[in-house]
Design a protein around this motif. Structure first.
Motif, short mmCIF file in Angstrom:
data_model
loop_
_atom_site.label_atom_id
_atom_site.label_comp_id
_atom_site.label_asym_id
_atom_site.label_seq_id
_atom_site.Cartn_x
_atom_site.Cartn_y
_atom_site.Cartn_z
N LEU A 58 0.84 -1.20 0.00
CA LEU A 58 0.00 0.00 0.00
C LEU A 58 0.87 1.25 0.00
O LEU A 58 1.82 1.35 0.78
CB LEU A 58 -0.90 -0.02 1.24
N LYS A 59 0.54 2.18 -0.90
CA LYS A 59 1.33 3.41 -1.04
C LYS A 59 0.39 4.58 -1.32
O LYS A 59 -0.42 4.52 -2.24
CB LYS A 59 2.30 3.22 -2.22
N LEU A 60 0.50 5.64 -0.51
CA LEU A 60 -0.32 6.83 -0.71
C LEU A 60 0.20 7.61 -1.91
O LEU A 60 1.37 7.95 -1.98
CB LEU A 60 -0.29 7.72 0.54
N LEU A 61 -0.70 7.88 -2.88
CA LEU A 61 -0.33 8.63 -4.08
C LEU A 61 -0.66 10.12 -3.96
O LEU A 61 -0.01 10.95 -4.58
CB LEU A 61 -1.05 8.07 -5.31
N GLY A 62 -1.71 10.43 -3.20
CA GLY A 62 -2.10 11.82 -3.08
C GLY A 62 -3.50 11.96 -2.51
O GLY A 62 -4.16 10.97 -2.19
N THR A 63 -3.93 13.20 -2.40
CA THR A 63 -5.25 13.54 -1.87
C THR A 63 -5.95 14.45 -2.86
O THR A 63 -5.34 15.38 -3.40
CB THR A 63 -5.13 14.25 -0.50
#
Length: 150
Positions: free
Chosen positions: A67-72
């Motif tokens: 799992l990797k946060l790409l943006g908001t």
């Protein structure tokens, strides 16, 4: 959709070559189709990363990893004639069970039991005829989609 409420969401991008996994939706008021990655609401006291893991499991029965946060994104839109407002955490992940990458189309299920189609769609489709939501997601992914697996 509850009026006057900003809804926090977490969605997950799965990549297979130049395609991403999306569900197909239709606005009942306009008849316009749209496509959205798997995911859903963040519950009170729940981290967005935990929400996306839970939502993927609930909607399509899959366990995920990397799992990797790409943006908001902030999304203000009209659906079924009502104004909606969302703050969306966009994640990338991989399926633990690689058989999901071999399915061209399969069924997902909402909390209320309503089934929906989930499919792999080339990212380039969203540059032309198909609408990807939330708004701004295509632009976010254009810069990151080739880097999702890294």
């Amino acid at each position: 959709m509850r009026k006057g409420i900003i809804r926090p969401l977490a969605i997950c991008i799965f990549q297979k070559g130049d395609s991403i996994l999306v569900s197909e939706g239709i606005d009942p008021k306009t008849g316009n189709y749209f496509y959205r990655p798997v995911g859903g609401g963040i519950e009170y006291g729940e981290r967005s990363s935990d929400a996306v893991i839970r939502e993927v499991k609930e909607e399509i029965g899959a366990d995920i990893c990397h799992l990797k946060l790409l943006g908001t994104l902030e999304n203000i839109f009209t659906y079924d004639g009502d104004l909606g407002h969302e703050i969306v955490q966009v994640y990338a992940a991989d399926f633990i069970d690689s058989s999901y990458y071999n399915l061209s189309i399969f069924k997902g299920k909402e909390d209320n039991g309503i089934e929906f189609d989930v499919m792999w769609k080339p990212l380039s489709d969203f540059q032309k005829e198909s609408r990807l939501v939330p708004e701004g997601l295509f632009e976010l992914l254009k810069s990151k989609v080739s880097k999702l697996s890294s």
